[in-house]
Design a protein around this motif. Sequence first.
Motif, PDB file in Angstrom:
ATOM      1  N   GLY A  17      10.290  79.458   4.045  1.00 39.80           N
ATOM      2  CA  GLY A  17       9.117  80.269   4.326  1.00 39.80           C
ATOM      3  C   GLY A  17       8.350  79.876   5.564  1.00 39.80           C
ATOM      4  O   GLY A  17       7.225  80.345   5.752  1.00 39.80           O
ATOM      5  N   VAL A  18       8.900  79.040   6.393  1.00 45.14           N
ATOM      6  CA  VAL A  18       8.191  78.631   7.602  1.00 45.14           C
ATOM      7  C   VAL A  18       8.481  79.612   8.721  1.00 45.14           C
ATOM      8  O   VAL A  18       9.626  80.027   8.919  1.00 45.14           O
ATOM      9  CB  VAL A  18       8.612  77.205   8.038  1.00 45.14           C
ATOM     10  CG1 VAL A  18       8.012  76.847   9.393  1.00 45.14           C
ATOM     11  CG2 VAL A  18       8.166  76.206   6.997  1.00 45.14           C
ATOM     12  N   ASP A  53       2.520  81.729   6.497  1.00 46.59           N
ATOM     13  CA  ASP A  53       2.265  83.182   6.486  1.00 46.59           C
ATOM     14  C   ASP A  53       1.871  83.604   7.892  1.00 46.59           C
ATOM     15  O   ASP A  53       0.703  83.486   8.283  1.00 46.59           O
ATOM     16  CB  ASP A  53       1.162  83.503   5.480  1.00 46.59           C
ATOM     17  CG  ASP A  53       0.984  85.009   5.264  1.00 46.59           C
ATOM     18  OD1 ASP A  53       1.411  85.792   6.141  1.00 46.59           O
ATOM     19  OD2 ASP A  53       0.414  85.393   4.230  1.00 46.59           O
ATOM     20  N   SER A  54       2.828  84.089   8.645  1.00 47.99           N
ATOM     21  CA  SER A  54       2.536  84.455  10.035  1.00 47.99           C
ATOM     22  C   SER A  54       1.616  85.671  10.115  1.00 47.99           C
ATOM     23  O   SER A  54       0.801  85.775  11.038  1.00 47.99           O
ATOM     24  CB  SER A  54       3.833  84.729  10.785  1.00 47.99           C
ATOM     25  OG  SER A  54       4.587  85.758  10.157  1.00 47.99           O
ATOM     26  N   ARG A  83       9.083  84.001  15.071  1.00 50.63           N
ATOM     27  CA  ARG A  83      10.469  83.991  14.626  1.00 50.63           C
ATOM     28  C   ARG A  83      10.593  83.152  13.370  1.00 50.63           C
ATOM     29  O   ARG A  83       9.683  82.387  13.014  1.00 50.63           O
ATOM     30  CB  ARG A  83      11.412  83.460  15.716  1.00 50.63           C
ATOM     31  CG  ARG A  83      11.248  81.995  16.047  1.00 50.63           C
ATOM     32  CD  ARG A  83      12.399  81.519  16.922  1.00 50.63           C
ATOM     33  NE  ARG A  83      12.306  80.117  17.290  1.00 50.63           N
ATOM     34  CZ  ARG A  83      12.652  79.105  16.506  1.00 50.63           C
ATOM     35  NH1 ARG A  83      13.091  79.347  15.274  1.00 50.63           N
ATOM     36  NH2 ARG A  83      12.556  77.860  16.918  1.00 50.63           N
ATOM     37  N   GLY A  84      11.725  83.290  12.693  1.00 48.90           N
ATOM     38  CA  GLY A  84      11.968  82.520  11.484  1.00 48.90           C
ATOM     39  C   GLY A  84      12.239  81.062  11.778  1.00 48.90           C
ATOM     40  O   GLY A  84      12.475  80.654  12.921  1.00 48.90           O
ATOM     41  N   PHE A 114      15.877  72.303   6.866  1.00 52.24           N
ATOM     42  CA  PHE A 114      16.486  71.097   6.342  1.00 52.24           C
ATOM     43  C   PHE A 114      15.447  70.010   6.129  1.00 52.24           C
ATOM     44  O   PHE A 114      15.419  69.328   5.105  1.00 52.24           O
ATOM     45  CB  PHE A 114      17.571  70.627   7.314  1.00 52.24           C
ATOM     46  CG  PHE A 114      18.178  69.294   6.974  1.00 52.24           C
ATOM     47  CD1 PHE A 114      18.814  69.093   5.776  1.00 52.24           C
ATOM     48  CD2 PHE A 114      18.105  68.245   7.867  1.00 52.24           C
ATOM     49  CE1 PHE A 114      19.385  67.870   5.467  1.00 52.24           C
ATOM     50  CE2 PHE A 114      18.668  67.022   7.577  1.00 52.24           C
ATOM     51  CZ  PHE A 114      19.310  66.844   6.375  1.00 52.24           C
ATOM     52  N   GLY A 115      14.546  69.831   7.101  1.00 55.89           N
ATOM     53  CA  GLY A 115      13.510  68.816   6.977  1.00 55.89           C
ATOM     54  C   GLY A 115      12.624  69.043   5.771  1.00 55.89           C
ATOM     55  O   GLY A 115      12.285  68.114   5.044  1.00 55.89           O
ATOM     56  N   GLN A 116      12.267  70.298   5.528  1.00 57.44           N
ATOM     57  CA  GLN A 116      11.416  70.591   4.384  1.00 57.44           C
ATOM     58  C   GLN A 116      12.168  70.455   3.061  1.00 57.44           C
ATOM     59  O   GLN A 116      11.611  69.992   2.065  1.00 57.44           O
ATOM     60  CB  GLN A 116      10.838  72.003   4.523  1.00 57.44           C
ATOM     61  CG  GLN A 116       9.802  72.094   5.636  1.00 57.44           C
ATOM     62  CD  GLN A 116       8.778  73.156   5.355  1.00 57.44           C
ATOM     63  OE1 GLN A 116       8.764  73.774   4.289  1.00 57.44           O
ATOM     64  NE2 GLN A 116       7.897  73.379   6.310  1.00 57.44           N
ATOM     65  N   LEU A 117      13.440  70.862   3.047  1.00 56.38           N
ATOM     66  CA  LEU A 117      14.214  70.728   1.824  1.00 56.38           C
ATOM     67  C   LEU A 117      14.332  69.276   1.395  1.00 56.38           C
ATOM     68  O   LEU A 117      14.166  68.937   0.229  1.00 56.38           O
ATOM     69  CB  LEU A 117      15.606  71.328   2.021  1.00 56.38           C
ATOM     70  CG  LEU A 117      15.690  72.851   2.088  1.00 56.38           C
ATOM     71  CD1 LEU A 117      17.058  73.274   2.571  1.00 56.38           C
ATOM     72  CD2 LEU A 117      15.374  73.468   0.743  1.00 56.38           C
TER      73      LEU A 117
END
Length: 281
Positions: free
Chosen positions: A219-220, A239-240, A260-261, A268-271
């Motif tokens: 969701g980033v 939430d852009s 952009r997404g 990966f860093g957040q996971l």
Amino acid sequence: MSAVEVSGVTRRFGTVVALDDVSLEVGHGELVGLLGPNGAGKSTLLSLVSGQRRPDAGEVRLDGRDPRDPRARTTLGLTPQETGLPATLRVREVVDFVGGHYPDPVPTGELLDQFGLDDLGKRQTGSLSGGQKRRLAVALSLVGRPRVVLLDEPTTGLDVSGRAALWDAIRAYHASGGTVLLTSHYLEEVQALAERVVVIDHGTVLADDSLAAILRRVGVRRVQLTDGDGVRQEHLVADSDAFVRDLVTSGTRFSDLEIRGASLEEAFGQLVAHGNEGALR
């Protein structure tokens, strides 16, 4: 029948648990990227699938067979992280030797040409550069026309052009119906190649989904803009839409807005950061 099936597998090295009740299924024709930090268990998993090691618990199947069965391994190609090439043998001799273990190998000249090694056929492998050895190692994994290929950090040590050439070879193999399971520290590599991403950390699977779904789950969004002073800014936001609404309603001056997404690196860093908290369970 799946190309690769790992069911409830645990593997220990002394007191260290490298894999902890891991399950994974790879269908024929899939290209799966395996991501995780050093020591996450990626290479251990590939060693079990290739039959080099046995699990302490659980079951591994390669095309429905135990991977330690030689009949199963005739359908397998493998590029480990480190490949020991006989230093005094010539490149063409090494390809001939490995190809001789398979019933219908790719002709040596054709394989060398595909990997840009045709002008090195008479060179001893000990005289090759690190990148040339890596290209040869990946070429050897495909010489037997395998149904499944395991690639452990396949482009380590390659320059940009060498990496692009290997990407093309991997894509061509996959397009022909081959199954690929690859690990990589180059996150852009997995993003460029993989259809599906499996994230492993501390021997457990944190996420297993399509590339697009992994990025959506995080969701980033990356928002770039130029402020009123002409300074380019970059923000990572959940939430852009809300971020932009706040900018507009606050009267903040900005221009050149770009949204952009998340990249796979950001995902990966957040996971990994949140996996142990059960955020993605």
